[in-house]
Motif scaffolding. Structure first.
Motif, PDB file in Angstrom:
ATOM      1  N   GLN A   1     -39.193 -27.906  22.170  1.00  0.00           N
ATOM      2  CA  GLN A   1     -39.873 -26.728  22.696  1.00  0.00           C
ATOM      3  C   GLN A   1     -38.934 -25.519  22.691  1.00  0.00           C
ATOM      4  O   GLN A   1     -39.323 -24.428  22.285  1.00  0.00           O
ATOM      5  N   ALA A   2     -37.702 -25.716  23.122  1.00  0.00           N
ATOM      6  CA  ALA A   2     -36.727 -24.613  23.142  1.00  0.00           C
ATOM      7  C   ALA A   2     -36.453 -24.112  21.727  1.00  0.00           C
ATOM      8  O   ALA A   2     -36.352 -22.899  21.500  1.00  0.00           O
ATOM      9  N   ALA A   3     -36.347 -25.018  20.774  1.00  0.00           N
ATOM     10  CA  ALA A   3     -36.100 -24.630  19.381  1.00  0.00           C
ATOM     11  C   ALA A   3     -37.262 -23.813  18.834  1.00  0.00           C
ATOM     12  O   ALA A   3     -37.064 -22.764  18.202  1.00  0.00           O
ATOM     13  N   GLU A   4     -38.470 -24.275  19.066  1.00  0.00           N
ATOM     14  CA  GLU A   4     -39.644 -23.563  18.565  1.00  0.00           C
ATOM     15  C   GLU A   4     -39.802 -22.206  19.240  1.00  0.00           C
ATOM     16  O   GLU A   4     -40.142 -21.223  18.583  1.00  0.00           O
ATOM     17  N   GLU A   5     -39.516 -22.139  20.529  1.00  0.00           N
ATOM     18  CA  GLU A   5     -39.584 -20.856  21.236  1.00  0.00           C
ATOM     19  C   GLU A   5     -38.538 -19.873  20.704  1.00  0.00           C
ATOM     20  O   GLU A   5     -38.751 -18.665  20.733  1.00  0.00           O
ATOM     21  N   ALA A   6     -37.425 -20.403  20.189  1.00  0.00           N
ATOM     22  CA  ALA A   6     -36.376 -19.563  19.618  1.00  0.00           C
ATOM     23  C   ALA A   6     -36.676 -19.184  18.164  1.00  0.00           C
ATOM     24  O   ALA A   6     -35.902 -18.468  17.542  1.00  0.00           O
ATOM     25  N   GLY A   7     -37.794 -19.689  17.643  1.00  0.00           N
ATOM     26  CA  GLY A   7     -38.187 -19.347  16.279  1.00  0.00           C
ATOM     27  C   GLY A   7     -37.623 -20.256  15.210  1.00  0.00           C
ATOM     28  O   GLY A   7     -37.672 -19.916  14.021  1.00  0.00           O
ATOM     29  N   LEU A   8     -37.092 -21.404  15.606  1.00  0.00           N
ATOM     30  CA  LEU A   8     -36.552 -22.346  14.633  1.00  0.00           C
ATOM     31  C   LEU A   8     -37.644 -23.280  14.127  1.00  0.00           C
ATOM     32  O   LEU A   8     -38.537 -23.668  14.880  1.00  0.00           O
ATOM     33  N   MET A   9     -37.551 -23.654  12.856  1.00  0.00           N
ATOM     34  CA  MET A   9     -38.454 -24.643  12.291  1.00  0.00           C
ATOM     35  C   MET A   9     -37.760 -26.001  12.387  1.00  0.00           C
ATOM     36  O   MET A   9     -36.646 -26.171  11.878  1.00  0.00           O
TER      37      MET A   9
END
Length: 81
Positions: free
Chosen positions: A51-59
């Motif tokens: 979730q943190a990765a996706e919120e940071a814009g990471l794929m």
């Protein structure tokens, strides 16, 4: 966040980065403020980290744990194949 940038000058020299906690995602952007994923593969362990990765814009390219990949080693192995 740990001062990773003083030891790793060029984060873009890596083919993959693997994160095991949301604080790791925060540390990435604290150390490399202009980080762009580009062709770097991202591995994630755990739903809150994902979730943190996706919120940071990471794929997210590979993820564990799942039924098929209960460990990060298995997820990475599956991804590379």
């Amino acid at each position: 966040s740990s001062d990773v940038a003083s030891q790793i000058k060029d984060i873009n020299a890596y083919d993959a980065l693997v994160f095991f906690s949301p604080s790791g995602i925060k540390s990435l952007f604290d150390n490399y403020k202009d980080f762009k994923q580009g062709s770097i593969s991202i591995g994630i362990f755990g739903h809150s980290t994902k979730q943190a990765a996706e919120e940071a814009g990471l794929m997210v390219n590979f993820f564990a744990p799942t039924k098929e990949s209960p460990s990060m080693a298995k997820a990475l192995d599956d991804f590379l194949q």
